[in-house]
Design an enzyme around this catalytic site. Structure first.
Site, short mmCIF file in Angstrom:
data_model
loop_
_atom_site.label_atom_id
_atom_site.label_comp_id
_atom_site.label_asym_id
_atom_site.label_seq_id
_atom_site.Cartn_x
_atom_site.Cartn_y
_atom_site.Cartn_z
N CYS A 1 0.83 -1.22 0.00
CA CYS A 1 0.00 0.00 0.00
C CYS A 1 0.86 1.26 0.00
O CYS A 1 0.84 2.05 -0.94
CB CYS A 1 -0.88 0.04 1.25
N1 SAJ Z 1 7.31 1.90 8.22
C1 SAJ Z 1 8.37 2.67 8.69
N2 SAJ Z 1 8.15 3.50 9.75
C2 SAJ Z 1 6.93 3.61 10.33
C3 SAJ Z 1 5.86 2.82 9.83
C4 SAJ Z 1 6.07 1.98 8.77
O1 SAJ Z 1 9.49 2.59 8.18
O2 SAJ Z 1 6.80 4.37 11.29
C5 SAJ Z 1 7.53 1.04 7.07
C6 SAJ Z 1 7.29 -0.42 7.37
O3 SAJ Z 1 8.46 -1.04 7.83
C7 SAJ Z 1 6.85 -0.95 6.00
C8 SAJ Z 1 6.15 0.24 5.36
O4 SAJ Z 1 6.58 1.39 6.08
O5 SAJ Z 1 7.97 -1.30 5.23
C9 SAJ Z 1 4.63 0.14 5.43
O6 SAJ Z 1 4.33 -0.15 6.75
P1 SAJ Z 1 2.82 0.01 7.35
O7 SAJ Z 1 2.91 -0.09 8.82
O8 SAJ Z 1 2.17 1.21 6.78
O9 SAJ Z 1 2.11 -1.32 6.90
P2 SAJ Z 1 1.25 -1.65 5.64
O10 SAJ Z 1 1.96 -1.49 4.37
O11 SAJ Z 1 0.66 -2.97 5.93
O12 SAJ Z 1 0.13 -0.52 5.66
C10 SAJ Z 1 -1.17 -0.85 6.03
C11 SAJ Z 1 -2.02 0.19 5.36
N3 SAJ Z 1 -3.39 -0.23 5.37
C12 SAJ Z 1 -4.16 0.03 4.27
O13 SAJ Z 1 -3.73 0.59 3.29
C13 SAJ Z 1 -5.54 -0.39 4.34
C14 SAJ Z 1 -1.92 1.52 6.08
O14 SAJ Z 1 -2.95 2.42 5.64
C15 SAJ Z 1 -2.06 1.35 7.55
O15 SAJ Z 1 -1.93 2.63 8.18
C16 SAJ Z 1 -0.97 0.43 8.03
O16 SAJ Z 1 -1.24 -0.84 7.43
C17 SAJ Z 1 -0.99 0.31 9.55
O17 SAJ Z 1 -1.43 1.28 10.21
O18 SAJ Z 1 -0.50 -0.71 10.05
#
Ligand code: SAJ
Length: 444
Positions: A274
């Site tokens: 995403c």
């Molecule tokens: N990441 C960082 N630092 C952070 C948070 C994430 O480096 O503070 C990185 C993670 O390691 C990863 C990437 O960003 O590589 C994405 O991480 P994510 O926590 O956003 O996880 P996702 O990709 O599963 O995002 C989903 C998304 N859900 C939908 O699109 C419906 C996002 O909108 C959510 O906010 C997120 O999950 C969540 O909150 O966990």
């Protein structure tokens, strides 16, 4: 009685048949919630394997328990099929297919177009269609609507069309399809009303907005907000590294502010299905309107540069002990795109392994969730390989260990004890041994 009233009555009596196109991490949970609400559901899948699995009472999605699928199969509420002509049986159709990016970061709308054409082939009066796939603003009105209107049917009178962004966060222990508020916007007010009425049968809270564009942009704002803030803390990690200050300490201290601040953590880059992709849908659309979304582009550049930043930290640490990168054995701990999952999509670890290999290092990895990295056509050459066992020999035998994904299952105290050098892109060591954090990327 108007088509609108007839469909509304059918929804009110829970006599509608729901179709879900795409039974992936969005579609299967949605289909299960529809079935649990007592609605008849037909899942449409191009994969015969998935169809057979679901019809056998199984689930290929971690967040969907096979027993829940089996129960719906037993009650006759749920079935799956590859036969798209059966869409004609459905009064409500939710499209939950992938919207990846192409190699040039342009939207790949092929799955949405194929699904839309299948729905159009069976479109009849009395159907409500809801697109859930994350996409650029205007898709519902500019791609789906004209395709449907070719059937000589009038939107808002004969058929109804909405956009409702999926908000599925795989593996989230608290927020699921049913309890996550669902934004929904229709082409006409009556479209929105019907979408709201039927989604409220299986989603706790539906948030109506005035148009599909508002709903499409809501989703893009959510994920662009996240991507840009991750880019900000990643740039802060580079800044703190140059100033010899621990970015982790600074962020933890800032997070004590009870208002006006939201904590994000620096890392090795941006992975997932995403966050790295969705903002580029908005950037692409705005380029067609001759507007450059500078914040998205800049954050994208910073996030994309993080693998090289962390590989540079390994080179610096080896250099400090008189070792060249070439010929050194580097063990990467964790390759999934975030901790405690097995998903490799867009994982920065793949770029890190490739960069290490290109610099002549012997790049190995250990990930308890990812036994093997295969070449799927997008995999960088240097990333292909098998997970090595994490034992004393592999830790002692590495010239440097890089923590790239901080899976909870790893014993970081043992890593610290046995590894000569540890480059920690996730601050896992400090959290593990509860020591005062050191500058980001500092060699331990
Ligand atoms: N990441 C960082 N630092 C952070 C948070 C994430 O480096 O503070 C990185 C993670 O390691 C990863 C990437 O960003 O590589 C994405 O991480 P994510 O926590 O956003 O996880 P996702 O990709 O599963 O995002 C989903 C998304 N859900 C939908 O699109 C419906 C996002 O909108 C959510 O906010 C997120 O999950 C969540 O909150 O966990």
């Amino acid at each position: 009685m108007s088509t609108f009233d007839a469909l509304s009555d059918k929804i009110g009596q829970r006599r509608v048949t729901c179709g879900v196109v795409g039974l992936g991490y969005v579609g299967l949970p949605l289909a299960v919630e529809m079935g649990n609400a007592g609605l008849r559901v037909i899942g449409f899948e191009k994969s015969q394997r998935v169809v057979d699995l679901v019809n056998g009472g199984g689930s290929h999605i971690k967040d969907v328990a096979a027993k829940d699928v089996a129960a719906l199969r037993a009650s006759g509420k749920l079935e799956a099929t590859v036969d798209m002509s059966r869409l004609a049986e459905c009064d409500v159709i939710s499209i939950c297919v992938p919207t990846p990016l192409g190699k040039t970061k342009d939207p790949d709308m092929s799955f949405v177009v194929t699904a839309t054409e299948s729905v159009a082939d069976s479109l009849r009066p009395g159907q409500l269609v809801v697109l859930e796939s994350t996409t650029y603003p205007g898709t519902t009105r500019e791609v789906l609507l004209p395709t449907f209107e070719k059937r000589e049917l009038q939107v808002g009178e004969d058929f109804f069309l909405c956009f409702s962004p999926e908000r599925v966060d795989p593996g989230n222990p608290r927020w699921h399809t049913k309890n996550t508020p669902k934004v929904l916007g229709g082409i006409t007010e009556r479209c929105t009303k019907l979408g709201e009425q039927v989604y409220e049968l299986f989603i706790d809270e539906v948030v109506p907005v005035s148009s599909p564009e508002a709903a499409e942009l809501t989703k893009l704002l959510e994920n662009t907000f996240r991507m840009i803030n991750i880019g900000l803390v990643n740039e802060m990690a580079v800044i703190c590294d140059k100033l010899g200050v621990s970015v982790w300490e600074v962020i933890d201290a800032a997070a004590t502010k009870p208002f006006g601040f939201m904590k994000f953590s620096p890392g090795p880059g941006l992975g997932g299905h995403c966050i790295p992709l969705d903002p580029h849908y908005l950037a692409w659309k705005m380029r067609t309107l001759h507007y450059k979304t500078r914040m998205i582009e800049l954050a994208g550049e910073i996030n994309t540069e993080m693998p090289a930043f962390w590989v540079g930290k390994v080179a610096d640490a080896l250099n400090d002990v008189g070792k060249p990168m070439r010929g050194s054995r580097i063990l990467v701990l964790g390759v999934a795109y975030k901790k405690d999952i097995d998903d490799l999509r867009e994982s920065p670890a793949l770029d890190i392994l490739d960069l290490l290999s290109k610099k002549g290092a012997e790049a190995l990895y250990h990930d308890p969730y990812v036994p093997e990295i295969v070449d799927d056509g997008h995999t960088p050459d240097g990333a292909v390989g098998r997970s090595v066992p994490l034992n004393d020999d592999t830790l002692r035998g590495a010239d440097a260990v890089m923590i790239v994904t901080d899976h909870s299952a790893i014993d970081y105290e043992r890593v610290k004890r046995l590894a000569a050098i540890v480059i920690d892109s996730r601050n896992a060591l400090s959290r593990a041994v509860a020591r005062r954090p050191e500058p980001a990327g500092a060699a331990h």
